[in-house]
Design an enzyme around this catalytic site. Structure first.
Site, PDB file in Angstrom:
ATOM      1  N   ASP A  69      -6.138   0.243   0.136  1.00  0.00           N
ATOM      2  CA  ASP A  69      -6.138   0.322   1.591  1.00  0.00           C
ATOM      3  C   ASP A  69      -7.490  -0.197   2.069  1.00  0.00           C
ATOM      4  OD1 ASP A  69      -7.923   2.297   0.965  1.00  0.00           O
ATOM      5  OD2 ASP A  69      -7.198   3.683   2.497  1.00  0.00           O
ATOM      6  N   LYS A  77       0.828  -1.200   0.000  1.00  0.00           N
ATOM      7  CA  LYS A  77       0.000   0.000   0.000  1.00  0.00           C
ATOM      8  C   LYS A  77       0.866   1.254   0.000  1.00  0.00           C
ATOM      9  CE  LYS A  77      -2.352   3.359   2.335  1.00  0.00           C
ATOM     10  NZ  LYS A  77      -1.961   4.304   3.402  1.00  0.00           N
TER      11      LYS A  77
END
Length: 215
Positions: free
Chosen positions: A140, A122
């Site tokens: 996310d 991420k």
DNA sequence: CTCCCGATAT
DNA sequence: ATATCAGGAG
């Protein structure tokens, strides 16, 4: 697949109107600062990260400064972002590795980024997309939730979700599209109490149809 | 799968 | 008062 792309395009078209400018909420002046800010943003809101990074970067602007910092000083500054022991170690380890292995520059490949302490997929994708202008799909918790509610994926695995979104979004819109989905999740399609009443995707949302069918 | 942690919504 | 939020490492 073709139908899925058309649906994704319709979704994006709405989000482009409701979220014209999907820029990163994390305050930063260069790739290094974005990298550090994103490491700090793990399990923490961007709003809170932005409260500590100005203080942090005023004292420790570059990798050299963080690599040499007294861990306690860093820890005190970033305390409110949570997980501060890990994050302090990661920031220092990350800065040191940048100095030793990458000529003090933030690398611009996902493999190199992920090799840095505290940097997962991420975080790496945030840096690739927002610091280096590459097309990168950030997944996310918001993207995961919204993509599942919209049935753009059926997976809980971030890597799989990223692949699913890559299939269905045009590459030119990977970064902006994922970021719009993220922001839509943060402000409208919220985890606790989604604001379906003011959602621009209301009629395109399978979750909404399921609710109606259940009545 | 567990641990790491503070802040905020409920 | 406490459930929930928000990624990465081991």
């Amino acid at each position: 697949m073709k139908a899925e792309r058309a649906r994704a395009a319709a979704i994006l078209q709405r989000l482009e109107k409701s979220i014209p400018d999907p820029e990163t909420a994390l305050a930063h002046n260069n790739p290094f600062q974005l990298l550090i800010a994103t490491i700090l943003s793990a399990q923490c809101t961007d709003v809170r990260v932005n409260q500590v990074t100005p203080v942090l970067f005023a004292q420790f602007p570059g990798p050299e400064d963080i690599a040499q910092a007294n861990p306690e000083d860093l820890r005190d500054i970033i305390h409110s972002t949570g997980f501060y022991q890990n994050k302090t170690k990661n920031m220092i380890g990350c800065a040191k590795k940048l100095l030793e292995d990458y000529g003090s520059k933030v690398p611009d490949t996902i493999e190199a980024l992920v090799s840095l302490p505290g940097v997962g997929r991420k975080t790496a994708n945030v840096v690739l997309g927002s610091a280096f202008g590459q097309e990168a799909i950030v997944v996310d918790t918001h993207v995961r939730r919204v993509a599942n509610r919209l049935k753009l994926t059926r997976s809980d695995d971030p890597v799989k979700i990223e692949a699913d979104l890559a299939q269905v979004l045009p590459k030119k819109k990977w970064t902006s599209g994922a970021h719009r989905i993220l922001l839509h999740g943060r402000y409208v399609c919220k985890a606790r109490r989604p604001l379906c009443g003011e959602c621009v995707l209301y009629d395109l949302c399978p979750a909404e149809k399921e609710k109606k069918a259940a009545k």
